[in-house]
Write a protein that holds these residues in place. Structure first.
Motif, PDB file in Angstrom:
ATOM      1  N   UNK A   1       0.862  -1.185   0.000  1.00 41.10           N
ATOM      2  CA  UNK A   1       0.000   0.000   0.000  1.00 41.10           C
ATOM      3  C   UNK A   1       0.896   1.232   0.000  1.00 41.10           C
ATOM      4  N   UNK A   2       0.574   2.168  -0.903  1.00 40.10           N
ATOM      5  CA  UNK A   2       1.375   3.384  -1.014  1.00 40.10           C
ATOM      6  C   UNK A   2       0.682   4.455  -0.164  1.00 40.10           C
ATOM      7  N   UNK A   3       1.203   4.695   1.040  1.00 40.21           N
ATOM      8  CA  UNK A   3       0.567   5.638   1.963  1.00 40.21           C
ATOM      9  C   UNK A   3       1.222   7.000   1.765  1.00 40.21           C
ATOM     10  N   UNK A   4       0.460   7.967   1.227  1.00 41.13           N
ATOM     11  CA  UNK A   4       1.092   9.255   0.913  1.00 41.13           C
ATOM     12  C   UNK A   4       1.540  10.003   2.170  1.00 41.13           C
ATOM     13  N   UNK A   5       2.450  10.940   1.939  1.00 37.99           N
ATOM     14  CA  UNK A   5       2.919  11.815   3.011  1.00 37.99           C
ATOM     15  C   UNK A   5       1.721  12.531   3.626  1.00 37.99           C
ATOM     16  N   UNK A   6       1.685  12.682   4.947  1.00 36.94           N
ATOM     17  CA  UNK A   6       0.566  13.391   5.567  1.00 36.94           C
ATOM     18  C   UNK A   6       0.816  13.599   7.043  1.00 36.94           C
ATOM     19  N   UNK A   7      -0.105  14.309   7.657  1.00 32.84           N
ATOM     20  CA  UNK A   7       0.023  14.615   9.080  1.00 32.84           C
ATOM     21  C   UNK A   7      -1.002  13.807   9.878  1.00 32.84           C
ATOM     22  N   UNK A   8      -2.260  13.834   9.425  1.00 34.59           N
ATOM     23  CA  UNK A   8      -3.335  13.220  10.210  1.00 34.59           C
ATOM     24  C   UNK A   8      -3.453  11.736   9.906  1.00 34.59           C
ATOM     25  N   UNK A   9      -3.824  10.950  10.920  1.00 34.29           N
ATOM     26  CA  UNK A   9      -4.049   9.524  10.676  1.00 34.29           C
ATOM     27  C   UNK A   9      -5.132   9.324   9.626  1.00 34.29           C
ATOM     28  N   UNK A  10      -4.939   8.306   8.789  1.00 31.27           N
ATOM     29  CA  UNK A  10      -5.950   7.960   7.783  1.00 31.27           C
ATOM     30  C   UNK A  10      -6.935   7.015   8.453  1.00 31.27           C
ATOM     31  N   UNK A  11      -8.238   7.376   8.446  1.00 33.03           N
ATOM     32  CA  UNK A  11      -9.204   6.526   9.134  1.00 33.03           C
ATOM     33  C   UNK A  11      -9.500   5.241   8.361  1.00 33.03           C
ATOM     34  N   UNK A  12     -10.071   4.277   9.074  1.00 30.74           N
ATOM     35  CA  UNK A  12     -10.568   3.049   8.451  1.00 30.74           C
ATOM     36  C   UNK A  12     -11.452   3.445   7.260  1.00 30.74           C
ATOM     37  N   UNK A  13     -11.330   2.748   6.144  1.00 32.41           N
ATOM     38  CA  UNK A  13     -12.179   3.044   4.989  1.00 32.41           C
ATOM     39  C   UNK A  13     -11.543   3.977   3.984  1.00 32.41           C
ATOM     40  N   UNK A  14     -10.384   4.571   4.341  1.00 35.34           N
ATOM     41  CA  UNK A  14      -9.696   5.437   3.374  1.00 35.34           C
ATOM     42  C   UNK A  14      -9.258   4.602   2.171  1.00 35.34           C
ATOM     43  N   UNK A  15      -9.449   5.157   0.962  1.00 33.37           N
ATOM     44  CA  UNK A  15      -9.037   4.437  -0.247  1.00 33.37           C
ATOM     45  C   UNK A  15      -7.560   4.723  -0.518  1.00 33.37           C
ATOM     46  N   UNK A  16      -6.788   3.668  -0.719  1.00 34.35           N
ATOM     47  CA  UNK A  16      -5.359   3.827  -1.020  1.00 34.35           C
ATOM     48  C   UNK A  16      -5.007   3.002  -2.263  1.00 34.35           C
ATOM     49  N   UNK A  17      -3.900   3.387  -2.908  1.00 31.61           N
ATOM     50  CA  UNK A  17      -3.385   2.631  -4.059  1.00 31.61           C
ATOM     51  C   UNK A  17      -2.502   1.507  -3.529  1.00 31.61           C
ATOM     52  N   UNK A  18      -2.663   0.329  -4.124  1.00 30.69           N
ATOM     53  CA  UNK A  18      -1.848  -0.812  -3.696  1.00 30.69           C
ATOM     54  C   UNK A  18      -1.158  -1.418  -4.917  1.00 30.69           C
ATOM     55  N   UNK A  19       0.131  -1.616  -4.796  1.00 26.79           N
ATOM     56  CA  UNK A  19       0.875  -2.337  -5.839  1.00 26.79           C
ATOM     57  C   UNK A  19       0.766  -3.820  -5.508  1.00 26.79           C
ATOM     58  N   UNK A  20       0.073  -4.606  -6.353  1.00 24.31           N
ATOM     59  CA  UNK A  20      -0.143  -6.013  -5.995  1.00 24.31           C
ATOM     60  C   UNK A  20       1.141  -6.832  -6.094  1.00 24.31           C
ATOM     61  N   UNK A  21       1.293  -7.773  -5.197  1.00 26.33           N
ATOM     62  CA  UNK A  21       2.435  -8.687  -5.227  1.00 26.33           C
ATOM     63  C   UNK A  21       2.018 -10.094  -5.639  1.00 26.33           C
ATOM     64  N   UNK A  22       0.695 -10.298  -5.762  1.00 26.66           N
ATOM     65  CA  UNK A  22       0.181 -11.585  -6.262  1.00 26.66           C
ATOM     66  C   UNK A  22      -0.989 -11.279  -7.184  1.00 26.66           C
TER      67      UNK A  22
END
Ligand code: AMP
Ligand code: MG
Length: 405
Positions: A375-396
């Motif tokens: 999961x590519x978690x962008x730079x930020x200050x505040x915690x990302x809450x449950x349900x936030x959409x993120x980009x994931x580079x799949x490994x499988x």
């Protein structure tokens, strides 16, 4: 310090497709077609039957007509004479339609009686005929340069009687593990030493990315030895080193590469883990120096080296698509660097949910083994809450996601 996207662009932009080689059909599978493939003839090559049945002339036929059967045309045999008026020829799927006939009545729409048939249908001209050139016409571009060759592409080459396929050459990738602590398989274990895992792991990753790995002997943290090994590695299309690229006393890779004339493009990327990676070039070689930590080495390989190898290998889309997932737990981003978070992925209802695969500290290889993606978690200050959409580079592949089980 470049961001992830900036650094990846710098690496990708210096990677250009390699030359062409011609390989046999089976060796072409998994390779990338280097030039457009033009059809050298029509496919099908002649009108042929799409069914097992009887070739007839539509205009002579009514439902209930009785016709004598005057010939037998199995696949592979072309009729030598035209179909006589008022008759039918037994024909099997794939056999050329005899001259004079314009349609095929399937067996199941006829009743056979000795040497004649009764039609249970009124056929129309063109029924159950595969037309010459309906799949491909001579001169058509069948496959575009940059196409990944799979079994279906092999079928096209084979049906056009093409035995040699022009593909983009595989990048030759030298792999150099560096470090005084490293042992080779079979060496006796000694206190303080570890077995080289980056060498084999990166070689496997190169194979998976379509390159040819060349594993160099382990280089010790000694300038003269390192220099000699690096020099050898610079003869490949790509040189991937691991370790010795941070700011420790024994981190000699960058300085030695500079002595050998390599131009450094960047050192350090705003990611965690993987920050102390470096990228340099010579005229002939692209040099990617990965961090020593095995998790960091493999993650940075995935995100930087794999796309470069794909571009050199001719792929049209060197960067594989990320997938979108929702966080299954709150995540605290870093304020200075993008976080590469090892996650398990699970489809729950209509959502793909990403949860931590375990300990995220860089030393834990187990959590990389368990991970389905990064999961590519962008730079930020505040915690990302449950349900936030993120980009994931799949490994499988998605069918193989463990979902943490
Ligand atoms: P370095 O970048 O040289 O400081 O190495 C960082 C960490 O990665 C150290 O704990 C090394 O022992 C470890 N490491 C370096 N190279 C390898 C390797 N080829 N295989 C496994 N671990 C390695
Ligand atoms: Mg070291």
């Amino acid at each position: 310090m470049p961001t992830f996207a900036e650094a990846r662009d710098l690496v990708l932009n210096s990677a250009t497709p390699l030359g062409v080689e011609v390989v046999g059909l089976l060796d072409a599978c998994g390779r990338v077609l280097a030039t457009d493939q033009i059809s050298n003839w029509d496919l099908p090559m002649w009108d042929n039957s799409a069914m097992d049945g009887f070739a007839v002339r539509a205009q002579e036929c009514r439902e209930g007509s009785v016709l004598p059967v005057v010939g037998f045309l199995p696949a592979g045999r072309a009729a030598t004479q035209a179909l006589e008026a008022g008759s039918a020829a037994r024909i099997l799927t794939g056999a050329p339609i005899p001259p004079g006939s314009d349609c095929v009545v399937p067996f199941e729409l006829t009743q056979e009686h000795h040497d004649s048939i009764r039609l249970l249908t009124q056929p129309r001209a063109g029924d159950h005929i595969r037309r010459k050139g309906s799949d491909l016409r001579v001169g058509d571009r069948v496959l575009a340069a940059g196409t990944l060759i799979r079994p279906s592409e092999i079928a096209i080459f084979a049906s056009l009687a093409i035995a040699g396929v022009p593909v983009t050459r595989r990048p030759q990738v030298a792999i150099l593990s560096t470090g005084d602590e490293l042992l080779r398989p079979g060496d006796p274990l000694e206190p303080g030493r570890i077995f080289d895992s980056n060498g084999p792991a990166l070689a496997a990753a190169v194979l998976e990315a379509g390159g040819t790995p060349i594993i160099l002997p382990i280089a010790r943290d000694d300038p003269a030895a390192l220099r000699q090994q690096l020099q050898q590695g610079l003869r490949a299309d790509v040189l991937v080193t691991s370790a010795g690229v941070s700011t420790g006393d024994r981190d000699l890779v960058r300085a030695t590469l500079a002595e050998l004339g390599a131009q450094e493009v960047f050192w350090k990327v705003a990611i965690q883990p993987g920050r102390p990676m470096a990228f340099a070039v010579t005229e002939e070689c692209r040099i990617i120096s990965l961090p020593g930590n095995p998790v960091a080495a493999l993650l940075t390989f995935e995100l930087f080296v794999r796309p470069a190898l794909r571009r050199m290998g001719g792929h049209r889309r060197p960067i594989e698509a990320t997938i979108r997932a929702t966080l299954g737990e709150s995540v605290r981003p870093r304020s200075d660097r993008m976080t590469l978070r090892r996650v398990c992925l699970e489809q729950i209802g209509d959502q793909l949910v990403a949860t931590s695969s375990g300990q995220q500290a860089t030393g834990y290889v187990q959590t990389l083994v368990r991970a389905d993606g990064i999961a590519l978690i962008p730079v930020g200050i505040d915690p990302l809450p449950v349900g936030t959409v993120v980009e994931v580079h799949p490994l499988r592949k998605s069918g193989d996601f463990s979902g943490g089980n």
